[in-house]
Design an enzyme around this catalytic site. Sequence first.
Site, mmCIF file in Angstrom:
data_model
loop_
_atom_site.group_PDB
_atom_site.id
_atom_site.type_symbol
_atom_site.label_atom_id
_atom_site.label_comp_id
_atom_site.label_asym_id
_atom_site.label_seq_id
_atom_site.Cartn_x
_atom_site.Cartn_y
_atom_site.Cartn_z
ATOM 1 N N SER A 166 3.384 -2.943 3.144
ATOM 2 C CA SER A 166 1.996 -3.150 2.749
ATOM 3 C C SER A 166 1.288 -3.920 3.854
ATOM 4 O O SER A 166 1.525 -3.673 5.039
ATOM 5 C CB SER A 166 1.953 -3.895 1.411
ATOM 6 O OG SER A 166 0.641 -4.118 0.987
ATOM 7 N N TYR A 182 -8.541 0.955 4.481
ATOM 8 C CA TYR A 182 -7.186 0.485 4.779
ATOM 9 C C TYR A 182 -6.754 -0.581 3.777
ATOM 10 O O TYR A 182 -5.655 -0.516 3.214
ATOM 11 C CB TYR A 182 -7.136 -0.068 6.197
ATOM 12 C CG TYR A 182 -5.812 -0.706 6.555
ATOM 13 C CD1 TYR A 182 -4.712 0.083 6.868
ATOM 14 C CD2 TYR A 182 -5.655 -2.095 6.577
ATOM 15 C CE1 TYR A 182 -3.488 -0.496 7.198
ATOM 16 C CE2 TYR A 182 -4.442 -2.678 6.911
ATOM 17 C CZ TYR A 182 -3.365 -1.868 7.218
ATOM 18 O OH TYR A 182 -2.159 -2.443 7.530
ATOM 19 N N LYS A 186 -3.682 -0.370 0.942
ATOM 20 C CA LYS A 186 -2.532 -1.255 0.882
ATOM 21 C C LYS A 186 -2.441 -1.979 -0.467
ATOM 22 O O LYS A 186 -1.343 -2.292 -0.940
ATOM 23 C CB LYS A 186 -2.577 -2.257 2.040
ATOM 24 C CG LYS A 186 -2.339 -1.610 3.401
ATOM 25 C CD LYS A 186 -1.005 -0.873 3.460
ATOM 26 C CE LYS A 186 -0.684 -0.342 4.847
ATOM 27 N NZ LYS A 186 0.652 0.315 4.908
#
Length: 281
Positions: A166, A182, A186
């Site tokens: 992650s 992004y 994650k």
Amino acid sequence: MSAQRKDFSLDGLFGVKGLDVVITGGGTGIGLYMAKGFAVNGAVTHIVGRRREKLEEAKETILGLKSDAQVTIHVADISSRSEVDGLAKSLEKVDVLINCAGIVLPDPPCTHLTPLAELQKAMLSSPPETWSQTFSVNVESVFYLSVSLLHLLAAAPHGGRIINVSSIGSTMSDPNTHQPAYQASKAAVNHLTRLLASKFREHGVRVNAISPGYFPSQMQDPSNPKSNLARSKELVPLHRGGEEEDAAGTAIWLASRAGSYVDGQVIPLSGGRDWGLGSEY
């Protein structure tokens, strides 16, 4: 009846020799750091990536550390369902799957101090492809590859292990960053980790995630003085960026007997940066 003797040696607790470890994104960055750690310690290490030349370079680097290391290259685009299926069919034994492949696509910069009209314009100018491609690589591939390899992981003699990579961007809400796709992807990886852990637990497969901070990689260029990695002495409570051994050691812990009681967790690997300490706060 005497109690079974426990092995508290380093090999007994942290040994990974003989394990088949599959690492996506294993040709560069954090994936390569982990591949080095497993291969040097006797694991059969499978590195997966889109670019054969990067995988070949990674293999040579690993063999330079241990000439008899067992390293196998798999060229595959894990954002493609058909290539994930082909990869899964090419493997006969998997003890550990590390989902490390990831992308971050640039978005127009903006912060909490950007005037409203400019802020709105910048955020709305993020193209749809940024979101679809980011989630395809960072989230969907984790799901499909993990499920595709489930039968092999479940057959692992001491239980299969999945380690998802992650990012501290999954939990930090720093308004100075401009990577919404992004960071959201994650955050999805974190929850997917818990979801897969709950689904796979009766089949003897543990699922955890590592949430790295600032490590040298294609996403964090240490030569760029404005990068968070270059500024890590200022931003990180431990006053340094992450090093190769930090990534390798954490992955080996989770994959070995030492980490066998950890399941469904997201492990911060950020030198304390995830506390929210730093110049922005």
